[in-house]
Each structure stands twice: as structure tokens, then as C-alpha cells.
Design a protein around this motif. Structure first.
Motif, PDB file in Angstrom:
ATOM      1  N   THR A 147      42.626  35.753  50.253  1.00  0.00           N
ATOM      2  CA  THR A 147      42.004  34.759  49.373  1.00  0.00           C
ATOM      3  C   THR A 147      41.243  33.760  50.225  1.00  0.00           C
ATOM      4  N   LEU A 148      40.198  33.211  49.643  1.00  0.00           N
ATOM      5  CA  LEU A 148      39.310  32.310  50.361  1.00  0.00           C
ATOM      6  C   LEU A 148      38.921  31.176  49.432  1.00  0.00           C
ATOM      7  N   ASN A 149      39.088  29.932  49.888  1.00  0.00           N
ATOM      8  CA  ASN A 149      38.636  28.797  49.087  1.00  0.00           C
ATOM      9  C   ASN A 149      37.157  28.596  49.327  1.00  0.00           C
ATOM     10  N   VAL A 150      36.414  28.486  48.251  1.00  0.00           N
ATOM     11  CA  VAL A 150      34.976  28.275  48.328  1.00  0.00           C
ATOM     12  C   VAL A 150      34.733  26.777  48.427  1.00  0.00           C
ATOM     13  N   LEU A 151      33.975  26.366  49.430  1.00  0.00           N
ATOM     14  CA  LEU A 151      33.815  24.950  49.739  1.00  0.00           C
ATOM     15  C   LEU A 151      33.308  24.106  48.578  1.00  0.00           C
ATOM     16  N   GLU A 152      32.295  24.552  47.876  1.00  0.00           N
ATOM     17  CA  GLU A 152      31.714  23.716  46.830  1.00  0.00           C
ATOM     18  C   GLU A 152      32.672  23.476  45.668  1.00  0.00           C
ATOM     19  N   THR A 153      33.460  24.458  45.324  1.00  0.00           N
ATOM     20  CA  THR A 153      34.316  24.335  44.152  1.00  0.00           C
ATOM     21  C   THR A 153      35.799  24.261  44.495  1.00  0.00           C
ATOM     22  N   MET A 154      36.137  24.651  45.710  1.00  0.00           N
ATOM     23  CA  MET A 154      37.529  24.768  46.159  1.00  0.00           C
ATOM     24  C   MET A 154      38.320  25.751  45.311  1.00  0.00           C
ATOM     25  N   GLU A 155      37.618  26.619  44.599  1.00  0.00           N
ATOM     26  CA  GLU A 155      38.279  27.673  43.843  1.00  0.00           C
ATOM     27  C   GLU A 155      38.553  28.837  44.771  1.00  0.00           C
ATOM     28  N   GLY A 156      39.595  29.564  44.477  1.00  0.00           N
ATOM     29  CA  GLY A 156      39.925  30.721  45.284  1.00  0.00           C
ATOM     30  C   GLY A 156      39.125  31.947  44.894  1.00  0.00           C
ATOM     31  N   HIS A 157      38.628  32.654  45.894  1.00  0.00           N
ATOM     32  CA  HIS A 157      37.985  33.940  45.686  1.00  0.00           C
ATOM     33  C   HIS A 157      38.885  35.000  46.304  1.00  0.00           C
ATOM     34  N   THR A 158      38.903  36.179  45.723  1.00  0.00           N
ATOM     35  CA  THR A 158      39.790  37.260  46.139  1.00  0.00           C
ATOM     36  C   THR A 158      39.003  38.355  46.843  1.00  0.00           C
ATOM     37  N   LEU A 159      39.561  38.843  47.933  1.00  0.00           N
ATOM     38  CA  LEU A 159      38.935  39.900  48.720  1.00  0.00           C
ATOM     39  C   LEU A 159      38.916  41.204  47.934  1.00  0.00           C
ATOM     40  N   THR A 160      37.736  41.848  47.894  1.00  0.00           N
ATOM     41  CA  THR A 160      37.620  43.132  47.209  1.00  0.00           C
ATOM     42  C   THR A 160      37.326  44.271  48.178  1.00  0.00           C
ATOM     43  N   ASP A 180      35.305  35.686  42.378  1.00  0.00           N
ATOM     44  CA  ASP A 180      36.146  34.914  41.480  1.00  0.00           C
ATOM     45  C   ASP A 180      36.820  35.959  40.593  1.00  0.00           C
ATOM     46  N   ALA A 181      38.069  36.268  40.867  1.00  0.00           N
ATOM     47  CA  ALA A 181      38.753  37.396  40.228  1.00  0.00           C
ATOM     48  C   ALA A 181      38.843  37.262  38.712  1.00  0.00           C
ATOM     49  N   LYS A 182      39.131  36.063  38.220  1.00  0.00           N
ATOM     50  CA  LYS A 182      39.266  35.880  36.764  1.00  0.00           C
ATOM     51  C   LYS A 182      37.949  36.198  36.066  1.00  0.00           C
ATOM     52  N   ASP A 183      36.867  35.609  36.549  1.00  0.00           N
ATOM     53  CA  ASP A 183      35.568  35.848  35.921  1.00  0.00           C
ATOM     54  C   ASP A 183      35.123  37.302  36.098  1.00  0.00           C
ATOM     55  N   ALA A 184      35.419  37.890  37.259  1.00  0.00           N
ATOM     56  CA  ALA A 184      35.039  39.285  37.511  1.00  0.00           C
ATOM     57  C   ALA A 184      35.771  40.219  36.551  1.00  0.00           C
ATOM     58  N   ARG A 185      37.066  39.954  36.316  1.00  0.00           N
ATOM     59  CA  ARG A 185      37.829  40.778  35.374  1.00  0.00           C
ATOM     60  C   ARG A 185      37.201  40.741  33.984  1.00  0.00           C
ATOM     61  N   GLU A 186      36.785  39.544  33.567  1.00  0.00           N
ATOM     62  CA  GLU A 186      36.165  39.407  32.239  1.00  0.00           C
ATOM     63  C   GLU A 186      34.843  40.167  32.177  1.00  0.00           C
ATOM     64  N   GLU A 187      34.010  40.000  33.197  1.00  0.00           N
ATOM     65  CA  GLU A 187      32.688  40.634  33.223  1.00  0.00           C
ATOM     66  C   GLU A 187      32.775  42.161  33.302  1.00  0.00           C
ATOM     67  N   LEU A 188      33.809  42.662  33.984  1.00  0.00           N
ATOM     68  CA  LEU A 188      33.916  44.102  34.225  1.00  0.00           C
ATOM     69  C   LEU A 188      34.996  44.776  33.382  1.00  0.00           C
ATOM     70  N   ALA A 189      35.499  44.085  32.359  1.00  0.00           N
ATOM     71  CA  ALA A 189      36.592  44.621  31.535  1.00  0.00           C
ATOM     72  C   ALA A 189      36.252  45.974  30.920  1.00  0.00           C
ATOM     73  N   ARG A 228      30.449  35.143  43.837  1.00  0.00           N
ATOM     74  CA  ARG A 228      30.826  36.022  44.947  1.00  0.00           C
ATOM     75  C   ARG A 228      30.635  35.280  46.258  1.00  0.00           C
ATOM     76  N   THR A 229      31.399  35.675  47.262  1.00  0.00           N
ATOM     77  CA  THR A 229      31.281  35.108  48.597  1.00  0.00           C
ATOM     78  C   THR A 229      31.303  36.244  49.602  1.00  0.00           C
ATOM     79  N   LEU A 230      30.489  36.144  50.610  1.00  0.00           N
ATOM     80  CA  LEU A 230      30.483  37.102  51.702  1.00  0.00           C
ATOM     81  C   LEU A 230      30.892  36.352  52.956  1.00  0.00           C
ATOM     82  N   ARG A 231      31.946  36.806  53.621  1.00  0.00           N
ATOM     83  CA  ARG A 231      32.416  36.143  54.840  1.00  0.00           C
ATOM     84  C   ARG A 231      32.185  37.083  56.019  1.00  0.00           C
TER      85      ARG A 231
END
Length: 179
Positions: A48-61, A83-92, A119-122
Motif C-alpha cells: 500500500t502507498l499513501n498518495v501525497l495529495e490526498t493521503m489516501e491509500g493506493h493498493t499495489l496491483t 485506489d482499490a475501492k474506486d477501481a472495484r466499482e469501475e471494474l465490477a 492510479r499511481t506509478l512508483r
């Protein structure tokens, strides 16, 4: 260019079902957050990775390695996060489908290219690299892909690549730098 991932690994990495690229190893040490080890380089990327602008967690895929093919030198490990929650909704609509079925699903591919979720690319550098070489490599790899996407109707322009390249103004990027 980045080591060519198989279509299977690419699809699996984007399924968002917790699957990791082939060979990646999940580990968790006491008191540390879980990491995935990219198998070629041995570089660890957090699950998991916190995104600086929102401090929301993103999940590694998924994970990948960019390797300079002439000498097979590892340049950087790459982690793709969503963003796993939003991705689940979009790809349900595609939940539970096999990766082999998704490979030829044009609607799925289009949704992945222009998703409605963050999405985030590290990137984690595996060696010291000259910033100009780093930018040249991105241009060589990304320019043809970006042109193809724009031609297919995806929003964006070639100026986006110039903006991205402008982020790397240092003379040299040191090993273990995380972008």
C-alpha cells in the motif's frame, strides 16, 4: 525499453484482485508494512502507498522491471497502484472473469486505459542513472505508446510527455531513489 511483460502478466496486474505479477513475493516483517519483492532486481515495493495529495491509500496491483536489454542491467523496478475501492466499482462488470478471457475483451482494455479511478506509478531506481538518459529512455519507450493512444481517441497530447520529462531536472538520479 521495459522488459516485455507477457499479455497474461499485464492482464493479471490490472485485475485488481490482489494478484501480483508472476514471481513476485509478498512478505511482511514484524512492525513493517507488507512489501512485494520484484524478482529480477530484488527491490521491495510496499503493498500500500499513501498518495501525497490526498493521503489516501493506493493498493499495489503489479510489479515490473525496466531492464536495459543490451547488457541486461536492471534500471528500475516499477509498481502500479490504484485506489482499490474506486477501481472495484469501475471494474465490477468484469469481476470473476478469467485473465485469459479479459485479454481479448476490448471494453475491458478501453476501461483500463481511461479509468475513472486514481492510479499511481512508483519507480525505484536499481542503479545510478544520468537524468538525461532517464528522460531519453522514457521518450523512447513512452512516445510511440502515447501517440498510439492519442490516435485511438484517448484524451491527452504529446505535451503531456514533455511535462513528465520536465520533472527530472537533476543531473543524476541515485540508486534507491523512489519516484
Amino acid at each position: 525499453a521495459m522488459s516485455p511483460p507477457s499479455r497474461n502478466v499485464t492482464a493479471l496486474a490490472l485485475l485488481l484482485a490482489g494478484a501480483l505479477a508472476t514471481g513476485a513475493v509478498l512478505a511482511q516483517e514484524r512492525g513493517k508494512r507488507p512489501v512485494v519483492t520484484e524478482p529480477e532486481s530484488g527491490i521491495e515495493l510496499p503493498v500500500t502507498l499513501n498518495v501525497l495529495e490526498t493521503m489516501e491509500g493506493h493498493t499495489l496491483t503489479g510489479v515490473a522491471i525496466r531492464e536495459k536489454t543490451i547488457f541486461q542491467v536492471d534500471v528500475y523496478a516499477c509498481g502500479h497502484y490504484v485506489d482499490a475501492k474506486d477501481a472495484r466499482e469501475e471494474l465490477a462488470k468484469w469481476k470473476g472473469k478469467k485473465a485469459s478471457d479479459l485479454l481479448d475483451d476490448e471494453d475491458f482494455r478501453k476501461k483500463l486505459i481511461t479509468p475513472g479511478f486514481a492510479r499511481t506509478l512508483r519507480l525505484h531506481l536499481a542503479r545510478d542513472i544520468d537524468a538525461e538518459d532517464f528522460n531519453d529512455a522514457f521518450e523512447e519507450s513512452l512516445e510511440p505508446r502515447l501517440e498510439k493512444l492519442i490516435e485511438s481517441g484517448v484524451k491527452g497530447s504529446m505535451k503531456d510527455l514533455a511535462t513528465f520529462k520536465g520533472l527530472f531536472t537533476l543531473d543524476e538520479l541515485a540508486e534507491n531513489t523512489k519516484l
